[in-house]
Design an enzyme around this catalytic site. Structure first.
Site, PDB file in Angstrom:
ATOM      1  N   ALA A 272       0.848  -1.211   0.000  1.00  0.00           N
ATOM      2  CA  ALA A 272       0.000   0.000   0.000  1.00  0.00           C
ATOM      3  C   ALA A 272       0.871   1.244   0.000  1.00  0.00           C
ATOM      4  O   ALA A 272       2.083   1.155  -0.156  1.00  0.00           O
ATOM      5  CB  ALA A 272      -0.908  -0.014   1.220  1.00  0.00           C
ATOM      6  N   ASN A 273       0.258   2.398   0.126  1.00  0.00           N
ATOM      7  CA  ASN A 273       1.018   3.649   0.251  1.00  0.00           C
ATOM      8  C   ASN A 273       0.297   4.576   1.223  1.00  0.00           C
ATOM      9  O   ASN A 273      -0.751   4.230   1.754  1.00  0.00           O
ATOM     10  CB  ASN A 273       1.215   4.305  -1.123  1.00  0.00           C
ATOM     11  CG  ASN A 273      -0.108   4.620  -1.787  1.00  0.00           C
ATOM     12  OD1 ASN A 273      -0.886   5.418  -1.283  1.00  0.00           O
ATOM     13  ND2 ASN A 273      -0.382   3.967  -2.918  1.00  0.00           N
TER      14      ASN A 273
END
Ligand code: C5P
Length: 465
Positions: A272-273
């Site tokens: 993810a980010n």
């Protein structure tokens, strides 16, 4: 009709025109057209103005829809532009009542401001006549909005602290109407930590900003960010705040992507980010408020779904692309999501266990580029396709390359280096890159960026420059 050749103008004028055009994100020719149009409007307003001495047009205090603004003029050299601002606001059909600080009266006289507003300005908190007649509380309430121009560093500090020791600060503390600030000060004062702190506090309190712009200061040999926005810009920002935006995008379909994507590694882990979805969600909300029929395709986020928007929740980039394609056709698409560039080649059906025999290899494959896919579509390509470019270096250069590579119409570039606090934060500094050039927007809250973008989109969709 006579024609005008910009090339034949003198160099100094050409330089000022170029600067002004760059600030507004227009070509020099478009800027000249805008100036000429506004001069023509001036002429019309002048022709329609009452004879000197004739009573000013009565305001209609009982009409809740009447466009009324209280203009607070602070004490700065830019106060002279506030006189022009009064005229610009009146051209927009906005009735103006003026409050002047003591310092403002050192720069311009109440007489000039009053002559343009058609009503004597208010200057004194302890003026018995004012308190018996209108009163500072009524001044604060009997208006649809309050504009502070120029907003000096001192006025901003007072507002941020909640002072009320003169008429201007008392009105600002007493009002529950939207407040629009047009800061103007020396660049060193604007970039001082105290001013930045106050500006951040005011933004968090819901105060709107227009400018300051970059350019030359009134003081010789001084340049930087600190010039008050031009009266036309302030009047347009005021108009945008006053006009219920319902309608500007009425009848148009819009797709917005927002948030991160999650790319599964196994049933419990993912790539993810740090995207929060705040910017994309704010854009979807502003578009819906402007009357668009909005589909928001969002990755997993903590922010609440906006009102009046059709939300499609997805996890992975491939799901996001499928949801976007399903939402087509659309007139406008804004891709604000931070889509993961890669996913795992094979995500494990079972949780990957530690074996004690070394670490697992994560093979990655590239995700589809949703923005580029939609922008390059032969059929059902939205009329306006807008992407974001989150960069940590060479922001403009990379954004220009992205505009060409992805085939979109606009790129909103921002610097997401950790020290900017943009990723996950509440404010954003945008550089709008189009085929016509780059427009540098001032630091603003993500909600303000959304409003500015929707205003810009509405202008473009209606065919205005
Ligand atoms: O990640 P990148 O900097 O290339 O993103 C630029 C723009 O492209 C953003 O608007 C983002 O939402 C979009 N994008 C996308 N699909 C991807 C990667 C990026 O729509 N796989």
């Amino acid at each position: 009709m006579a024609s005008l050749t910009v090339r034949q103008l003198d160099e100094a004028l050409k330089k000022r025109l170029r600067l002004r055009a760059a600030r507004h994100g227009r070509s020099v020719e478009d800027e000249v057209r805008t100036i000429l149009r506004s001069a023509a409007a001036d002429e019309a307003a002048f022709a329609a103005a009452p004879e000197p001495g004739a009573p000013a047009e009565p305001s209609k205090p009982s009409d809740p829809a009447a466009k009324k603004a209280l203009l607070i003029i602070g004490g700065g050299i830019a106060a002279y532009k506030s006189l022009d601002l009064i005229r610009r606001l009146r051209e927009h059909g906005i009735a103006v009542r003026v409050v002047m600080t003591d310092a403002a009266q050192k720069f311009i006289t109440p007489l000039s401001a009053g002559a343009l507003a058609g009503e004597h300005p208010y200057t004194d908190l302890f003026d018995t006549k004012l308190e018996l007649d209108v009163g500072h509380i009524r001044l604060a309430r009997d208006t649809r909005m309050v504009i502070v121009a120029p907003a000096t560093a001192d006025l901003m500090a007072k507002m941020a602290q909640g002072h009320a020791d003169d008429l201007a600060s008392a009105v600002l503390l007493a009002t529950d109407r939207p407040i629009l600030l047009a800061p103007a000060m020396n660049p060193k004062m604007w970039s001082n930590k105290a001013t930045l702190r106050n500006a951040a506090q005011l933004r968090a309190d819901g105060v709107h900003f227009v400018g300051p712009n970059a350019g030359e200061m009134a003081e010789s040999n001084e340049a930087g960010v600190g010039r008050m926005a031009e009266p036309l810009e302030i009047a347009a920002a005021a108009e945008a705040l006053l006009t219920p935006s319902s309608g500007a995008l009425a009848g148009l379909r819009m797709i917005v992507t927002s948030g991160p994507t999650h790319e599964p590694i196994d049933p419990v882990r993912y790539i993810a980010n740090r995207s929060s979805g705040k910017q994309g969600h704010a854009i979807a909300e502003a578009a819906a408020a402007a009357g668009a029929n909005v589909t928001l395709v969002s990755g997993p986020v903590q922010v609440a779904p906006p009102h009046g928007v059709n939300v499609v929740q997805i996890e992975s980039a491939r799901d996001m692309l499928a949801a976007v394609e399903k939402a087509l056709p659309a007139d406008i698409a804004v891709f604000a999501a931070a889509v993961a560039d890669w996913r795992t080649a094979n995500n494990s059906k079972e949780k990957i266990k530690k074996t004690g025999k070394g670490t697992p290899e994560l093979a990655l494959v590239e995700n589809p580029d949703i923005l580029a896919t939609v922008a390059h579509r032969k059929s059902k390509r939205p009329r306006l396709v807008i992407g974001f470019a989150a960069e940590t270096e060479h922001v403009i250069e990379h954004a220009k390359a992205k505009l060409a590579r992805k085939g979109c119409d606009w790129i909103l570039a921002n610097d997401v280096s950790p020290e900017t606090g943009i990723m996950g934060g509440d404010s954003n500094t945008i550089h709008l890159v189009t085929k016509d050039g780059v427009e540098h927007w001032p630091p603003q809250s993500k909600n303000e960026v959304a409003t500015a973008l929707i205003t810009r989109i509405a202008r473009t969709m209606s065919g205005r420059p």
